[in-house]
Motif scaffolding. Structure first.
Motif, PDB file in Angstrom:
ATOM      1  N   ALA A 252      36.343  47.944  49.038  1.00  0.00           N
ATOM      2  CA  ALA A 252      35.825  46.649  48.555  1.00  0.00           C
ATOM      3  C   ALA A 252      36.750  45.499  48.928  1.00  0.00           C
ATOM      4  O   ALA A 252      36.442  44.327  48.643  1.00  0.00           O
ATOM      5  N   GLY A 253      37.874  45.797  49.553  1.00  0.00           N
ATOM      6  CA  GLY A 253      38.783  44.748  50.003  1.00  0.00           C
ATOM      7  C   GLY A 253      39.759  44.278  48.947  1.00  0.00           C
ATOM      8  O   GLY A 253      40.382  43.209  49.112  1.00  0.00           O
ATOM      9  N   LEU A 254      39.945  45.024  47.860  1.00  0.00           N
ATOM     10  CA  LEU A 254      40.923  44.654  46.839  1.00  0.00           C
ATOM     11  C   LEU A 254      42.329  45.000  47.315  1.00  0.00           C
ATOM     12  O   LEU A 254      42.525  45.865  48.186  1.00  0.00           O
ATOM     13  N   ALA A 255      43.314  44.324  46.742  1.00  0.00           N
ATOM     14  CA  ALA A 255      44.704  44.612  47.070  1.00  0.00           C
ATOM     15  C   ALA A 255      45.077  45.986  46.533  1.00  0.00           C
ATOM     16  O   ALA A 255      44.951  46.255  45.337  1.00  0.00           O
ATOM     17  N   VAL A 256      45.531  46.860  47.432  1.00  0.00           N
ATOM     18  CA  VAL A 256      45.833  48.240  47.076  1.00  0.00           C
ATOM     19  C   VAL A 256      47.157  48.639  47.708  1.00  0.00           C
ATOM     20  O   VAL A 256      47.399  48.363  48.894  1.00  0.00           O
ATOM     21  N   GLY A 257      48.028  49.247  46.942  1.00  0.00           N
ATOM     22  CA  GLY A 257      49.234  49.862  47.471  1.00  0.00           C
ATOM     23  C   GLY A 257      49.103  51.365  47.265  1.00  0.00           C
ATOM     24  O   GLY A 257      48.194  52.003  47.794  1.00  0.00           O
ATOM     25  N   ARG A 258      49.998  51.925  46.460  1.00  0.00           N
ATOM     26  CA  ARG A 258      49.786  53.324  46.057  1.00  0.00           C
ATOM     27  C   ARG A 258      48.632  53.407  45.076  1.00  0.00           C
ATOM     28  O   ARG A 258      47.935  54.419  44.981  1.00  0.00           O
ATOM     29  N   GLY A 259      48.426  52.340  44.300  1.00  0.00           N
ATOM     30  CA  GLY A 259      47.308  52.236  43.380  1.00  0.00           C
ATOM     31  C   GLY A 259      46.669  50.871  43.509  1.00  0.00           C
ATOM     32  O   GLY A 259      47.112  50.024  44.318  1.00  0.00           O
ATOM     33  N   VAL A 260      45.642  50.620  42.733  1.00  0.00           N
ATOM     34  CA  VAL A 260      44.987  49.312  42.731  1.00  0.00           C
ATOM     35  C   VAL A 260      45.917  48.306  42.058  1.00  0.00           C
ATOM     36  O   VAL A 260      46.305  48.498  40.894  1.00  0.00           O
ATOM     37  N   HIS A 261      46.295  47.258  42.727  1.00  0.00           N
ATOM     38  CA  HIS A 261      47.229  46.283  42.174  1.00  0.00           C
ATOM     39  C   HIS A 261      46.581  45.516  41.016  1.00  0.00           C
ATOM     40  O   HIS A 261      45.466  44.995  41.146  1.00  0.00           O
ATOM     41  N   VAL A 262      47.293  45.454  39.885  1.00  0.00           N
ATOM     42  CA  VAL A 262      46.840  44.670  38.735  1.00  0.00           C
ATOM     43  C   VAL A 262      48.004  43.828  38.224  1.00  0.00           C
ATOM     44  O   VAL A 262      49.170  44.176  38.403  1.00  0.00           O
ATOM     45  N   ASP A 263      47.650  42.705  37.562  1.00  0.00           N
ATOM     46  CA  ASP A 263      48.690  41.881  36.946  1.00  0.00           C
ATOM     47  C   ASP A 263      48.862  42.301  35.485  1.00  0.00           C
ATOM     48  O   ASP A 263      48.338  43.332  35.047  1.00  0.00           O
ATOM     49  N   ASP A 264      49.580  41.464  34.724  1.00  0.00           N
ATOM     50  CA  ASP A 264      49.871  41.816  33.326  1.00  0.00           C
ATOM     51  C   ASP A 264      48.621  41.840  32.457  1.00  0.00           C
ATOM     52  O   ASP A 264      48.620  42.426  31.364  1.00  0.00           O
ATOM     53  N   GLN A 265      47.537  41.196  32.915  1.00  0.00           N
ATOM     54  CA  GLN A 265      46.279  41.181  32.148  1.00  0.00           C
ATOM     55  C   GLN A 265      45.296  42.225  32.686  1.00  0.00           C
ATOM     56  O   GLN A 265      44.131  42.240  32.297  1.00  0.00           O
ATOM     57  N   MET A 266      45.753  43.079  33.575  1.00  0.00           N
ATOM     58  CA  MET A 266      44.955  44.160  34.179  1.00  0.00           C
ATOM     59  C   MET A 266      43.878  43.626  35.118  1.00  0.00           C
ATOM     60  O   MET A 266      42.876  44.299  35.371  1.00  0.00           O
ATOM     61  N   VAL A 267      44.096  42.431  35.671  1.00  0.00           N
ATOM     62  CA  VAL A 267      43.160  41.828  36.617  1.00  0.00           C
ATOM     63  C   VAL A 267      43.618  42.161  38.040  1.00  0.00           C
ATOM     64  O   VAL A 267      44.801  42.087  38.360  1.00  0.00           O
ATOM     65  N   THR A 268      42.664  42.519  38.898  1.00  0.00           N
ATOM     66  CA  THR A 268      42.978  42.849  40.283  1.00  0.00           C
ATOM     67  C   THR A 268      43.072  41.560  41.113  1.00  0.00           C
ATOM     68  O   THR A 268      43.082  40.450  40.564  1.00  0.00           O
ATOM     69  N   SER A 269      43.087  41.706  42.405  1.00  0.00           N
ATOM     70  CA  SER A 269      43.131  40.534  43.284  1.00  0.00           C
ATOM     71  C   SER A 269      41.827  39.746  43.271  1.00  0.00           C
ATOM     72  O   SER A 269      41.765  38.646  43.812  1.00  0.00           O
ATOM     73  N   ASP A 270      40.781  40.299  42.651  1.00  0.00           N
ATOM     74  CA  ASP A 270      39.522  39.586  42.417  1.00  0.00           C
ATOM     75  C   ASP A 270      39.463  39.266  40.928  1.00  0.00           C
ATOM     76  O   ASP A 270      39.519  40.173  40.089  1.00  0.00           O
ATOM     77  N   ALA A 271      39.321  38.001  40.576  1.00  0.00           N
ATOM     78  CA  ALA A 271      39.403  37.585  39.168  1.00  0.00           C
ATOM     79  C   ALA A 271      38.321  38.209  38.297  1.00  0.00           C
ATOM     80  O   ALA A 271      38.488  38.284  37.067  1.00  0.00           O
ATOM     81  N   ASP A 272      37.214  38.652  38.895  1.00  0.00           N
ATOM     82  CA  ASP A 272      36.131  39.244  38.105  1.00  0.00           C
ATOM     83  C   ASP A 272      36.174  40.768  38.085  1.00  0.00           C
ATOM     84  O   ASP A 272      35.266  41.407  37.551  1.00  0.00           O
ATOM     85  N   ILE A 273      37.187  41.323  38.708  1.00  0.00           N
ATOM     86  CA  ILE A 273      37.319  42.789  38.724  1.00  0.00           C
ATOM     87  C   ILE A 273      38.660  43.161  38.079  1.00  0.00           C
ATOM     88  O   ILE A 273      39.720  42.658  38.465  1.00  0.00           O
ATOM     89  N   LEU A 274      38.596  44.012  37.090  1.00  0.00           N
ATOM     90  CA  LEU A 274      39.784  44.503  36.394  1.00  0.00           C
ATOM     91  C   LEU A 274      39.904  46.014  36.633  1.00  0.00           C
ATOM     92  O   LEU A 274      38.942  46.665  37.059  1.00  0.00           O
ATOM     93  N   ALA A 275      41.061  46.558  36.357  1.00  0.00           N
ATOM     94  CA  ALA A 275      41.258  48.000  36.553  1.00  0.00           C
ATOM     95  C   ALA A 275      42.288  48.509  35.553  1.00  0.00           C
ATOM     96  O   ALA A 275      43.124  47.739  35.044  1.00  0.00           O
TER      97      ALA A 275
END
Length: 814
Positions: A252-275
């Motif tokens: 889907a083109g999200l930022a991924v390293g070893r896992g799906v990258h999330v910030d402190d609020q569990m939001v991915t590189s897409d503001a409407d997608i959390l993980a």
């Protein structure tokens, strides 16, 4: 109008997130939940007890169909998500598309499969889900089945122990030098390996796998090591780790390293997608334990409802869910020049503790064999507590801080609400506090509401301390009562110290345990005598003068000073010759009352003391032995006529009752023991209110324990289902021996089981076959020494006039 929330993955992390979301705002979102498995949220941590037979799948379901319906969740189980179109904001499933306003990716992880030759053969599985568990359970149903487990970490050992509990011949292959090297140091790993091998599990450390060999049927048949060794198997389990499942997010083109990258609020590189969960990477860290996943779930739910929160990665602790392996690990225990260790070893008890200190901070703790203080050490690590002032006594736990007499409540009060109190059931302090606030004002109510202390019972003291902290003076802590005025030790202390210090005589107990009275008294001597003969049957000689008067006289004393004589009738069965012998004895010795008892025997009441040796001799000559109606031991085995005569009988209950009585008679126990065997569920032998009661059914035998029908009335609790007589007998013997070795003197089995918990008993008697057989073996050793007919013995050695009663306190008869 509610927004649309789509969640991909119905695991534990997303399930907890939905619980928080619905609690905060049940109408905020219309939720659609996808799951590739054909089911919803269940507790994967409990797959190990399902594998070992301690639980069923139904017992570990967290969210059932009714829960999803009540929360208006649209479930799409058994449907794989094949893509995410971020531009159109839709999730693409095998059966169609679903639009979203917010999307949560909770795809978890995939098991890592070592790319050995043969890794894709049928019969090679991972250990991740219910299907894997069911495959291992099915293997346990095959006689002589063999399994190889590659991986000596948490999952691998739990898989091995679960299959071994089902009778599978298991070999664990681990490439590292000791087991669980990420959580344990070498010493603790050695103790764990020894414990597993005592359970019959073969453990090969430092072993390198080379190839999985196929059999004639094309299935995995053996594992070949690099030294040429071949380990035959019917099933090969790979449990060598997990990798975040990131393919969906990556495509889907999200930022991924070893896992799906999330910030402190569990939001991915897409503001409407959390993980969240095992699929995410946060500040370079991956996650495989449940505690941080639950923290993520709470933060993500707050993000969805607009509440400020931030995920902080905290220290985590590890416990192994293998019966009989009590293990705890937390923090960092790697060797380093700027660190120091505090180590405690007690080889006789199999206890090892190691604390790792850096500066004035505890940074790591490893414990094996005694993990009761694990929650406290974990809180010190997590909170970076300054331990400088408690450095000298730190290894001894919270009760010793500020000196041995320090108030242990202060340590419990200092525990945070998320500190784990009950390791067996994963219950934290906050859950117990909430239960108390909700009206649970005693230990039983807390157990019923939270299950804390309901399993092995080792955390009971901590739970009681939390109760005292919350309720203050309105809660009275149960006082630890000493055995008697001769000592400050409780019965439990004396039992433990006799084992630990290897005390094998009464003088040794008086000397080593600081008895105030040189030779004890009428209260403590019978208890100590029993504990010694139960623990050291080959070394300790029973002391008749340390028994109650009824046991010394081999008859029940009555209120007028006469005695009751009751010959044993195996399973309630008698013969005309035995009846004639009883009638002749009643006539010869002028017995005033002949009574048929509730235990299906005949009691001769009113026998004079001076006639006891003679009446015993007459009954012995007729082939009858003492019924031990006076003893702290087996009294009766009550039976119905069973399948031999009754049209409802499913099994030979009489025959089984006789076999049980002939195996168990003459065994000394903490209190009297009564058994019953009913030939069908109509229960004519009243088996469901006995210390051990067996109900025969078409499929075999239902073995129940811990019943009562005296001052307390209590139904038995199901110990196990047995398919054969031999198994029912073995389970009964093992239960009796465990009771002999652990119960407080004068505690009936139902009181003892209430203290230790039926789960604790099952672990040793039902789940662990090696433990069961060892208990049976120790019982047989004790019987070989102590099972003698006291009537025959007394007649042969002491045929003399009735001696005056000694000064021991009299006890009541039945």
């Amino acid at each position: 109008m509610s927004k649309k929330l789509v969640v991909v993955g119905a695991g534990m992390a997303s399930g907890r997130m939905l619980e928080h979301l619905f609690a905060a705002d049940p109408d905020a979102y219309d939720v659609t939940l996808f799951n590739a498995e054909p089911r919803g949220n269940y507790n994967r941590l409990m797959l190990s007890p399902v594998l070992s037979g301690e639980k069923t799948y139904e017992q570990i379901v967290t969210h059932d169909d009714d829960w999803y319906a009540a929360n208006k969740v649209t479930t799409r189980f058994g449907e794989k998500v094949t893509g995410i179109d971020r531009d159109r904001k839709v999730v693409i499933g095998d059966k169609g598309e679903v639009a979203y306003d917010k999307l949560v990716i909770a795809t978890g992880s995939n098991p890592f499969i070592i790319p050995l030759p043969g890794h894709d053969l049928p019969g090679v599985i991972a250990y991740r889900d219910l299907e894997d568990t069911e495959a291992m359970i099915a293997l346990g149903a095959r006689p002589g089945a063999r399994a190889v487990v590659i991986g000596g970490g948490l999952l691998g050992l739990e898989a091995a122990a679960g299959m071994a509990a089902r009778g599978v011949d298991v070999t664990v292959v681990h490439i590292m030098g000791h087991l669980m090297e990420r959580q344990l140091d070498e010493s603790a790993g050695f103790l764990l390996r020894r414990s597993l091998m005592e359970k019959g599990i073969t453990v090969l450390c430092g072993a390198n796998s080379e190839e999985i060999v196929a059999g004639p049927d094309g299935r995995a048949a053996a594992l070949r090591l690099d030294d040429g060794t071949e380990l035959p198997c019917d099933l090969l389990v790979m449990a060598v780790g997990i990798r975040p499942s990131v393919a969906l997010a990556k495509e889907a083109g999200l930022a991924v390293g070893r896992g799906v990258h999330v910030d402190d609020q569990m939001v991915t590189s897409d503001a409407d997608i959390l993980a969240l969960g095992e699929c995410v990477e946060h500040n370079g860290a991956l996650f495989g334990l449940v505690a941080p996943l639950y923290d993520q779930a709470k933060v993500l739910a707050h993000t969805l409802t607009g509440t400020a929160d931030a995920f902080v990665n905290k220290e985590v602790s590890t416990k192994l869910k293998v019966t009989g392996c009590d293990l705890f690990s937390a923090g960092d225990f790697a060797d380093a020049a700027n660190r120091e260790d505090i180590v405690f070893r007690d080889p006789s008890r199999g206890v090892y503790k190691r604390l790792v200190i850096e500066g004035d901070r505890l940074i790591g703790a490893v414990m094996y064999g005694d993990t009761a203080d694990g929650a406290w050490f974990y809180s010190l690590i997590k909170d970076r507590t300054d331990i400088a002032e408690m450095r000298e006594t730190l290894i001894f736990g919270p009760a010793y801080q500020g000196g041995a007499a320090a108030d242990p409540l202060s340590a419990v009060a200092a525990l945070p609400l998320d500190a784990e109190i009950c390791g067996c059931n994963g219950i934290c302090k906050g859950t117990i506090v909430d239960a108390i606030a909700g009206g649970a004002t005693d230990l039983g109510a807390v157990r019923a509401k939270t299950k804390a202390s309901a399993s092995c019972g080792t955390c009971t003291g901590l739970v009681e301390q939390v109760l005292q902290l919350q309720l203050g003076d309105s809660f009275k802590m149960p006082a630890a009562q000493p055995v008697c005025a001769c000592t400050d030790h409780t019965h439990e202390d004396v039992r433990r110290l006799i084992k630990v210090k290897e005390l094998k005589s009464q003088p040794a107990v008086w000397q080593e345990l600081g008895w105030k009275t040189p030779n004890g008294c009428h209260v403590c001597r019978p208890a100590v005598n029993f504990y010694l003969l139960a623990d050291w049957p080959l070394e300790y000689a029973d002391d008749p003068q340390s028994r109650f008067v009824n046991e010394r006289k081999h008859a029940n004393i009555q209120k007028d000073g006469t005695f009751s004589v009751m010959p044993r009738m195996w399973g309630g069965i008698t013969t005309p010759d035995e009846l004639r012998a009883i009638a002749d004895a009643a006539d010869k010795y002028n017995v005033p009352t002949v009574k048929v008892t509730g235990g299906q025997r005949i009691d001769l009441l009113g026998v004079r003391g001076e006639d006891l040796p003679a009446i015993w001799a007459d009954l012995n000559r007729a082939g009858m032995v003492s019924g031990h109606a006076y003893s702290k031991g087996l009294r009766t085995v009550k039976t119905c006529v069973g399948s031999d005569h009754c049209r409802f009988g499913t099994q030979d209950s009489t025959g089984l009752g006789i076999k049980l009585e002939k195996v168990l008679w003459g065994s000394w126990t903490p209190h009297k023991v009564k058994l019953g065997v009913s030939g069908c569920p109509r229960n004519c032998a009243e088996a469901t209110c006995k210390d051990v009661g067996i109900v025969c059914v078409d499929s075999g035998y239902q073995v129940g324990v811990a019943g009562a029908a005296g001052m307390d009335v209590k139904e038995t609790e199901r110990l196990a289902n047995a398919t054969t007589e031999e198994e029912a007998i073995e389970l009964t013997i093992a239960f009796i021996q465990l009771y002999r070795e652990n119960a407080k003197y004068l505690d009936r089995p139902y009181k003892w089981v209430a203290k230790v918990g039926l789960d604790w008993v099952k672990e040793r008697v039902v789940d662990d076959l090696d433990s069961r057989r060892a208990l049976v073996e120790r019982f047989e050793i004790s019987q070989s020494v102590y099972r003698k007919d006291p009537w025959a013995q007394h007649v042969a050695t002491e045929r003399k006039r009735y001696a005056p009663l000694a000064d021991l306190t009299l006890e009541a008869a039945e």
